[in-house]
Design a protein around this motif. Structure first.
Motif, PDB file in Angstrom:
ATOM      1  N   LEU A 151       0.816  -1.223   0.000  1.00  0.00           N
ATOM      2  CA  LEU A 151       0.000   0.000   0.000  1.00  0.00           C
ATOM      3  C   LEU A 151       0.847   1.269   0.000  1.00  0.00           C
ATOM      4  CD1 LEU A 151      -2.893  -0.898   2.464  1.00  0.00           C
ATOM      5  CD2 LEU A 151      -2.993  -0.805  -0.010  1.00  0.00           C
TER       6      LEU A 151
ATOM      7  N   PRO B 297       2.284   4.708  -1.631  1.00  0.00           N
ATOM      8  CA  PRO B 297       1.840   5.703  -2.615  1.00  0.00           C
ATOM      9  C   PRO B 297       2.795   5.738  -3.807  1.00  0.00           C
ATOM     10  CG  PRO B 297       2.820   6.750  -0.707  1.00  0.00           C
ATOM     11  CD  PRO B 297       2.713   5.304  -0.387  1.00  0.00           C
ATOM     12  N   PRO B 298       2.401   6.415  -4.880  1.00  0.00           N
ATOM     13  CA  PRO B 298       3.249   6.454  -6.071  1.00  0.00           C
ATOM     14  C   PRO B 298       4.683   6.863  -5.746  1.00  0.00           C
ATOM     15  CG  PRO B 298       1.133   7.405  -6.553  1.00  0.00           C
ATOM     16  CD  PRO B 298       1.129   7.081  -5.094  1.00  0.00           C
TER      17      PRO B 298
ATOM     18  N   ASP C 165      -2.378  -3.884  -1.735  1.00  0.00           N
ATOM     19  CA  ASP C 165      -2.232  -4.488  -0.409  1.00  0.00           C
ATOM     20  C   ASP C 165      -1.269  -5.657  -0.378  1.00  0.00           C
ATOM     21  OD1 ASP C 165      -4.142  -5.693  -2.064  1.00  0.00           O
ATOM     22  OD2 ASP C 165      -4.954  -6.822  -0.400  1.00  0.00           O
TER      23      ASP C 165
ATOM     24  N   ARG D 156       1.700  -5.360  -5.091  1.00  0.00           N
ATOM     25  CA  ARG D 156       1.720  -5.514  -6.538  1.00  0.00           C
ATOM     26  C   ARG D 156       1.712  -4.141  -7.189  1.00  0.00           C
ATOM     27  NH1 ARG D 156      -3.031  -9.921  -6.714  1.00  0.00           N
ATOM     28  NH2 ARG D 156      -3.968  -8.299  -5.455  1.00  0.00           N
TER      29      ARG D 156
ATOM     30  N   GLN E  45     -11.976  -0.771  -1.643  1.00  0.00           N
ATOM     31  CA  GLN E  45     -11.795  -1.172  -0.243  1.00  0.00           C
ATOM     32  C   GLN E  45     -10.867  -0.212   0.502  1.00  0.00           C
ATOM     33  OE1 GLN E  45     -12.189  -4.227   1.657  1.00  0.00           O
ATOM     34  NE2 GLN E  45     -13.838  -4.844   0.304  1.00  0.00           N
ATOM     35  N   TYR E  46      -9.934   0.341  -0.267  1.00  0.00           N
ATOM     36  CA  TYR E  46      -8.854   1.087   0.371  1.00  0.00           C
ATOM     37  C   TYR E  46      -8.963   2.583   0.124  1.00  0.00           C
ATOM     38  CZ  TYR E  46      -6.787  -3.507   0.798  1.00  0.00           C
ATOM     39  OH  TYR E  46      -6.563  -4.819   1.123  1.00  0.00           O
TER      40      TYR E  46
ATOM     41  N   GLN F  42      -9.743   4.899   1.831  1.00  0.00           N
ATOM     42  CA  GLN F  42      -9.213   5.706   2.909  1.00  0.00           C
ATOM     43  C   GLN F  42      -7.695   5.547   3.055  1.00  0.00           C
ATOM     44  OE1 GLN F  42     -11.049   4.846   6.664  1.00  0.00           O
ATOM     45  NE2 GLN F  42     -11.820   6.916   6.781  1.00  0.00           N
ATOM     46  N   ALA F  43      -7.254   4.314   3.088  1.00  0.00           N
ATOM     47  CA  ALA F  43      -5.841   4.054   3.351  1.00  0.00           C
ATOM     48  C   ALA F  43      -4.985   4.295   2.117  1.00  0.00           C
ATOM     49  CB  ALA F  43      -5.663   2.619   3.840  1.00  0.00           C
TER      50      ALA F  43
ATOM     51  N   PRO G  92      -5.959   5.784  -1.492  1.00  0.00           N
ATOM     52  CA  PRO G  92      -6.922   6.204  -2.523  1.00  0.00           C
ATOM     53  C   PRO G  92      -6.430   5.988  -3.949  1.00  0.00           C
ATOM     54  CG  PRO G  92      -6.026   8.094  -1.335  1.00  0.00           C
ATOM     55  CD  PRO G  92      -5.583   6.878  -0.598  1.00  0.00           C
ATOM     56  N   TRP G  93      -5.117   5.997  -4.143  1.00  0.00           N
ATOM     57  CA  TRP G  93      -4.626   5.869  -5.513  1.00  0.00           C
ATOM     58  C   TRP G  93      -5.027   4.538  -6.148  1.00  0.00           C
ATOM     59  CZ3 TRP G  93      -1.659   6.209  -1.122  1.00  0.00           C
ATOM     60  CH2 TRP G  93      -1.042   5.029  -0.696  1.00  0.00           C
TER      61      TRP G  93
ATOM     62  N   LEU H  56      -8.251   5.474  -7.680  1.00  0.00           N
ATOM     63  CA  LEU H  56      -8.236   6.692  -8.494  1.00  0.00           C
ATOM     64  C   LEU H  56      -7.531   6.501  -9.836  1.00  0.00           C
ATOM     65  CD1 LEU H  56      -7.747   9.579  -5.922  1.00  0.00           C
ATOM     66  CD2 LEU H  56      -9.789   8.877  -7.150  1.00  0.00           C
TER      67      LEU H  56
END
Lengths: 606, 318
Positions: B80, B82-83, B93, B96, B280-281, B283-284, B286-287, B290
């Motif tokens: 999880l 971020p970019p 999660d 991957r 599912q994610y 909140q944790a 968003p990307w 998105l």
């Protein structure tokens, strides 16, 4: 004109995109858990508390208008007759209306429900030769329609379930019953065919709920599911528990209302109980833990990364204890090849790949339980090598199950499945080592599937994943063909737990007599189609043993037998699967019963 | 004073008008970029990702992994995340790589979109042409059929068909991916031909009264030849426009079906499936929702812009 509008649209779109990406950019460097959730947690409590407080009645006595208990359940209830469904959802839903003779509490002890006391050797309830058990029933119990409950209802329930045409799914619990008779209005005597050391399999817990004779008298046999009145009765059974059905929309929700004829109706706290099914576990957890829309949710089967921030919001408690079941992978010992048509997954069609012990062992060795537990379950599950983990005293300690990739490869080589030069998938006689693997649709299970697929790819096994909607996968085989009962795949994953302390029915799920097949409409317990005379012999020894310590020893042997023969792969012992609102008092964990076993006593506390 | 001017053709005019339609040009550019990225991008990206994974200490299983194996690679050091440089779209999660999954999913989503469009256009044109040219009873039957299809609730029927026939089609073809792909295309295309049929019929109705058709009839040209040689080329404009719009709605339909969990198997990351998993994610991480959601948005928007542009360009009255 048109062009102008398009430009405006685009500008707005771009703006929105920029804003969104800006948000992403800001939150991105943050550590994923605590900081992002802290503000929402605060907001959540700020919003909900003011509404929650007035809702709690200031009077301590549970009377008058006490509101609605809102329960979210991952699957929607489809029928409320517990004898026509093996799904936990339906049994749990029925437990709110119906009662067994006794329930198991959070400490795995029996507590009387319709019984006046728990029979034992000391009080003479259990015969010295273990051939019979005599239950004394409460005398003041009324059905919700006002008629008195009597021992005849108990006898009737037995007759109802054991009539073959009824299609009862719990016949296995009555397999050892020779006779059930009502000695008088409040005494029931069960005589066993074989002396049994564990007489608490029948009419105990959520799988032993008592039906009303008056309501179901005409529903024995084929009528059970065909007759219009019986169909209505299956959706609204008359019960003895604290609540009765007010409104039932099968596959969606059940609303229960207070049963005025309940023996302790004065202390029934909630006016209404509402079970809404079908939402995903993450939003259910959010509804209880963040927004306070619901009071209780069972089965928080979501990944750690999702669950931890939700729990951090602090509006809920997890209901801990025992084991909520062992997440396992079942091998199909029959051949699920669709080309077989009607013969598909029939017990007489051996699985060409999985009937080889070495292949099964290799698969078991290749799977990385540790990673599944750490990455996905976090605090809600621990890796386990045993298929039987409760009760503690009955749990084997001799097995280890470290991941062993090289060992798995060696076993596959020995079994003749060789890796072709430069290939990715092992082959034997030109056939690739390819297995289908099914489960229900659930983000956690799909992540597990992904890990297992990758684990097995490491040793050269190709896995085709398949996932079906929960209501389909756990549904009844009569309606569709993608259920776990038909098991039209090589591997399948779900979690299960023993129904009773004796473990008799739990270990029964691997004996030959319980093999699922077309001819029994897949209503038996052995979906693996595993049949081994040695296991059956050990099982028979177990069920006919009376000494508790020897029984414990045999239970361990049964467990070890299944693991050593690689019949099933236990993955995770699942813990703390339920969440309750902080102001809800009552929910406990029960390893051997419904999570609603004591729903009559649930109440709100300030 | 006369200056030499090149003759103006119908297509040349259309192209000139199309070039003046800026959103359409923008859509074209984005679409081409997306197509290039999805088709050629992976060849570069799989090397890059493989290199990054080696550098981050989580090397892939094979020496030269292809995109299919990279989308299933777990980088446990980046759960999880971020970019970042290593994972330009972030990671999910199980660690991957989301960009790899988006590229892979894009191939499927766009392939489904284009194939379903071809199917819908072929079906719609055939039905519309026959109804429009022959008229009478045939027209009545075909148009009532069209009305019938328009009245069917698309998504529930689609779900039902996919659910009922998936096993059989997969069994017949022997391959999961191909079977599901075919079924999706058939189902999506089979429920999207109606508007094309109506457009083509309307165009044919007005065209068939023109003198050149009368002339062709008088000369004894066979009916199929008239439809194919004389009528269809004149209805080209509306068909092209319908086709572009169809691609967009087919991509959306595929996303919806995947979002609902039927359709491709759970480990095939189509854009719709990625949005489901990512939701599912929200909140944790968003990307996760998105990026694939943004790709669907961008693709469909561009295609619609192009469609708009073509409509304006191919309309000779403008």
């Amino acid at each position: 004109m048109l062009r102008k509008r398009i430009w405006t649209l685009m500008t707005v779109g771009m703006l929105a995109a920029t804003l969104l990406s800006a948000c992403g950019g800001n939150s991105a460097p943050m550590p994923t858990t605590a900081p992002t959730t802290a503000p929402t947690a605060a907001a959540g409590t700020a919003v909900v508390e003011p509404t929650a407080i007035p809702a709690e009645s200031p009077t301590p006595v549970a009377s008058a208008n006490s509101g609605t208990l809102k329960i979210l359940y991952s699957q929607a209830i489809t029928v409320l007759n517990p004898y026509l469904s093996s799904g936990s959802k339906d049994l749990d839903g029925a437990t709110i209306i119906l009662e067994p003779l006794a329930h198991y509490n959070q400490d795995d002890e029996l507590v009387p429900a319709l019984a006046a006391e728990i029979p034992s050797l000391d009080n003479g309830g259990i015969a010295a030769d273990y051939r019979s058990i005599t239950w004394k029933l409460k005398s003041d119990v009324l059905w919700s329609d006002g008629t008195p409950f009597s021992a005849d209802d108990v006898v009737f329930t037995w007759k109802y379930c054991t009539d073959e045409a009824t299609g009862c799914v719990w016949t296995s619990l009555f397999a050892n019953v020779e006779q059930i008779e009502a000695l008088d209005a409040t005494t029931v005597k069960i005589t066993w065919k074989q002396p049994t050391p564990n007489p608490f399999t029948t009419f105990v817990s959520r799988s032993g709920l008592i039906l009303q004779q008056a309501q179901f008298a005409n529903c024995i046999g084929a009528n059970a599911m065909q007759d219009t009145n019986c169909q209505a009765a299956n959706l609204a059974p008359i019960g003895t528990n604290a609540y009765k059905v007010k409104e039932f929309r099968p596959g969606d929700m059940v609303i229960y209302e207070k049963n005025p004829n309940y023996r302790d109706a004065a202390n029934t706290y909630f006016d209404l109980v509402e079970i809404k099914g079908g939402g995903d576990p993450a939003s259910a957890a959010r509804a209880v833990c963040e927004t306070g829309e619901a009071d209780f949710t069972g089965n928080l089967q979501v990944t750690k990364a999702v669950l931890e921030p939700i729990l951090a919001a602090g509006m809920c408690d997890t209901v801990a204890g025992g084991s909520a079941g062992v997440e396992r992978i079942n091998f199909n010992f029959a051949n699920p090849d669709p080309a077989l048509g009607e013969q598909r997954s029939e017990p007489d069609q051996p699985n060409p790949i999985l009937n080889d012990l070495r292949v099964r062992q290799a698969i078991a060795k290749a799977i990385d339980r540790q990673m599944i537990a750490e990455q996905l379950f976090g605090s809600s599950g621990v890796p386990t090598c045993n298929i039987s983990v409760i009760p503690q005293a009955y749990t084997s300690t001799s097995l280890t199950c470290e991941r062993d990739v090289e060992g798995a490869k060696a076993l596959l080589d020995a079994a003749g499945w060789l890796m072709p030069e430069g290939g990715k998938v092992r082959e034997r006689d030109g056939q690739p080592l390819r297995l289908s693997f099914q489960t229900n649709i659930n983000a956690l299970r799909q992540s597990e599937q992904a890990i297992i697929k990758s684990n097995l790819a490491d040793v050269g096994i190709q896995v085709d994943l398949e996932a079906y909607d929960s209501s389909v996968f756990f549904g009844s085989a009569a309606d569709n063909e993608h259920t776990m009962h038909q098991f039209f795949a090589d591997l399948q994953m779900y979690s299960n737990r023993p129904m009773d302390y004796g473990l008799d029915s739990y270990f029964q799920a691997w004996i030959c007599a319980e093999v699922n097949a077309r001819e029994n409409q897949w209503t038996k317990a052995n979906d693996l189609r595993y049949c081994n005379a040695d296991y059956d012999a050990l099982y028979n020894q177990f069920v006919s043993e009376f000494d508790p310590s020897k029984r414990a020893e045999l239970a361990k042997q049964l467990n070890d037998f299944l693991i050593n023969d690689a019949v099933v792969i236990p993955l995770i012992n699942r813990l703390t699967p339920n969440a309750k609102a902080k102001n809800l008092d009552g929910p406990t964990h029960s390893s051997f019963d419904s999570m609603f076993w004591n729903i009559a006593t649930w109440k709100r506390v300030p | 004073m006369w200056t030499e001017r090149s003759p103006r053709s119908l297509m040349g005019d259309a192209w000139r008008r199309f070039r003046r339609h800026r959103p359409a040009l923008f859509g074209c550019a984005v679409l081409c970029a997306l197509l290039l990225t999805i088709t050629l991008g992976p060849f570069f990206y799989q090397r890059y990702l493989s290199y990054q994974l080696h550098a981050s200490g989580s090397p892939p299983r094979e020496a030269n992994p292809d995109l299919r194996s990279l989308i299933d690679h777990f980088d446990l050091r980046a759960i999880l995340k971020p970019p970042s440089m290593a994972h330009p779209f972030g990671s999910d999660d199980l660690g991957r790589d989301l960009l790899a999954r988006c590229l892979y999913g894009g191939r499927i989503s766009l392939a489904v979109g284009l194939a379903a469009m071809l199917m819908a256009i072929a079906l719609g044109t055939a039905i519309g042409a026959i109804a429009g040219f022959y008229g009478g009873v045939i027209d009545q039957i075909l148009m009532r059929l069209t009305d019938l299809f328009l009245a069917l609730p698309g998504i529930p029927i689609t779900l039902l068909i996919v659910y009922l026939f998936r096993e059989r089609v997969v069994g017949l073809l022997g391959s999961r991916e191909v079977g599901v792909f075919l079924l999706m295309v058939l189902v999506i295309g089979g429920f999207a031909w109606m508007s094309t049929a109506r457009i083509v019929r309307a165009t044919f109705l007005s065209l068939k009264e023109r003198e050149f058709i009368m002339a062709a009839l008088a000369l004894g040209v066979s009916h199929p030849a008239i439809i194919v040689r004389h009528l269809l080329p004149n209805a080209f404009g509306p068909i092209v426009v319908a086709a572009t719009l169809e691609v967009g709605s087919a991509i959306i339909a595929e996303s919806t079906i995947s979002f609902l969990g039927v359709g491709f198997s759970p480990d095939t990351p189509t854009w719709g499936r990625l949005v489901t998993d990512g939701s599912q994610y929200l909140q944790a991480a968003p990307w996760l929702a998105l990026f694939p959601g943004g790709l669907i948005f961008l693709t469909v928007l561009s295609i619609n812009f192009v469609g708009d542009g073509l409509r304006d360009a191919l309309d000779p009255r403008r």
